[in-house]
Design an enzyme around this catalytic site. Sequence first.
Site, PDB file in Angstrom:
ATOM      1  N   HIS A 196       0.825  -1.210   0.000  1.00 58.20           N
ATOM      2  CA  HIS A 196       0.000   0.000   0.000  1.00 58.20           C
ATOM      3  C   HIS A 196       0.854   1.254   0.000  1.00 58.20           C
ATOM      4  O   HIS A 196       1.982   1.255   0.485  1.00 58.20           O
ATOM      5  CB  HIS A 196      -1.000   0.034   1.160  1.00 58.20           C
ATOM      6  CG  HIS A 196      -0.452   0.069   2.571  1.00 58.20           C
ATOM      7  ND1 HIS A 196       0.404  -0.871   3.076  1.00 58.20           N
ATOM      8  CD2 HIS A 196      -0.677   0.946   3.584  1.00 58.20           C
ATOM      9  CE1 HIS A 196       0.667  -0.592   4.346  1.00 58.20           C
ATOM     10  NE2 HIS A 196       0.047   0.509   4.685  1.00 58.20           N
ATOM     11  N   GLU A 243       6.247  -1.690   5.790  1.00 60.05           N
ATOM     12  CA  GLU A 243       5.758  -2.309   7.039  1.00 60.05           C
ATOM     13  C   GLU A 243       5.966  -3.832   7.023  1.00 60.05           C
ATOM     14  O   GLU A 243       6.032  -4.471   8.066  1.00 60.05           O
ATOM     15  CB  GLU A 243       4.262  -2.009   7.227  1.00 60.05           C
ATOM     16  CG  GLU A 243       3.967  -0.563   7.578  1.00 60.05           C
ATOM     17  CD  GLU A 243       2.477  -0.235   7.681  1.00 60.05           C
ATOM     18  OE1 GLU A 243       2.155   0.864   8.123  1.00 60.05           O
ATOM     19  OE2 GLU A 243       1.629  -1.082   7.307  1.00 60.05           O
TER      20      GLU A 243
HETATM   21  C1  DHB Z   1      -4.009   2.843   5.848  1.00 60.81           C
HETATM   22  C2  DHB Z   1      -3.130   1.779   6.045  1.00 60.81           C
HETATM   23  C3  DHB Z   1      -2.178   1.841   7.048  1.00 60.81           C
HETATM   24  O1  DHB Z   1      -1.256   0.865   7.261  1.00 60.81           O
HETATM   25  C4  DHB Z   1      -2.134   2.932   7.897  1.00 60.81           C
HETATM   26  O2  DHB Z   1      -1.267   2.891   8.913  1.00 60.81           O
HETATM   27  C5  DHB Z   1      -3.014   3.991   7.714  1.00 60.81           C
HETATM   28  C6  DHB Z   1      -3.942   3.940   6.691  1.00 60.81           C
HETATM   29  C7  DHB Z   1      -5.041   2.793   4.776  1.00 60.81           C
HETATM   30  O3  DHB Z   1      -5.104   1.813   4.025  1.00 60.81           O
HETATM   31  O4  DHB Z   1      -5.849   3.716   4.692  1.00 60.81           O
HETATM   32 FE    FE Z   2       0.249   1.497   8.817  1.00 55.20          FE
END
Ligand code: DHB
Ligand code: FE
Length: 314
Positions: A196, A243
């Site tokens: 992500h 992460e």
């Molecule tokens: C999102 C994912 C995360 O790991 C985070 O810490 C904050 C937001 C998300 O997908 O919106």
């Molecule tokens: Fe996160």
Amino acid sequence: MARIVAGIGSSHVPAIGAALDNGKTEEPYWKRVFSGFEKSQAWMRETKPDVAIIVYNDHASAFSVEMIPTFALGCAAEFPPADEGWGPRPVPVVKGHPALASHIAQSVILDEFDLTICNKMEVDHGMTVPMNLLFGKVDKNAHWPCLVIPLAVNVVMYPPPTGHRCYMLGRAIRKAVESYPEDLKVVIFGTGGLSHQISGPRAGLINSKWDKNFLDNLSKNPQKLVKIPHIDYMREAGAEGIEMVMWLIMRGALDDKVDEVYRFYTVPASNTAVGHIILANRSRAARKSAAKSKRPAGKIKRAAALAKADRVRS
Ligand code: DHB
Ligand code: FE
């Protein structure tokens, strides 16, 4: 002797926590996510760990850009949920295991991993969301089903630790747990990810091929993962994909060969690919008897199942 029986990998998307807290789990978008954890919750109820070591990252809740430890071990008796802007999540205070945590700190630091010791720390969605996914919804005034030792890892500000360092820390944690005299059943979580990116021109990036390959190697060939440099995580899995190095601490704490109990993957939840895996250590009894009789590896599984049945009976 304390022993690590299994490792659990889980994403920590904050919107999953918000969906649970606001009663949206039956909405089709969220049901798709939560239904993937039903078997895991049943597995957890059956496994009944005494302690969970939860490797997670803080998102500027307990720490800030002013001070970010690379590895911070929670040695306190309790860890309250942090206020992340909407008030603290309505989940119980997380209870620690100060004696085992201090033992891990001593063992791991003497093994030359310089952890920061935290005797006071609030915990954010990085920890409480995976806990909800594995333990289910728990009323604010009730108790989480096991004690927790948080291990916060810096993956929010350059430079995070390398995957290799994470894996080796997992090894040292295992050694520490196995030198603790009390008979405790311990599980270890690796959290965050999978691919992500939540800001910048590539916001919304998800790379399912990369994620699936990561899960395959995590299960069968972790040595391939420990060599991956940060830049590859960033390029392939997005800025926040870094992460995923936290999962390598969990994997390092397990046997070289593990049984994959369960896996789940869905895209997306909020901006993130949700990944989840449960990897079980083969029981010590099974490993010992397998080594003794030098039986082929295929029979180890059956021996592990028998040993488990023995434990359930006794
Ligand atoms: C999102 C994912 C995360 O790991 C985070 O810490 C904050 C937001 C998300 O997908 O919106
Ligand atoms: Fe996160």
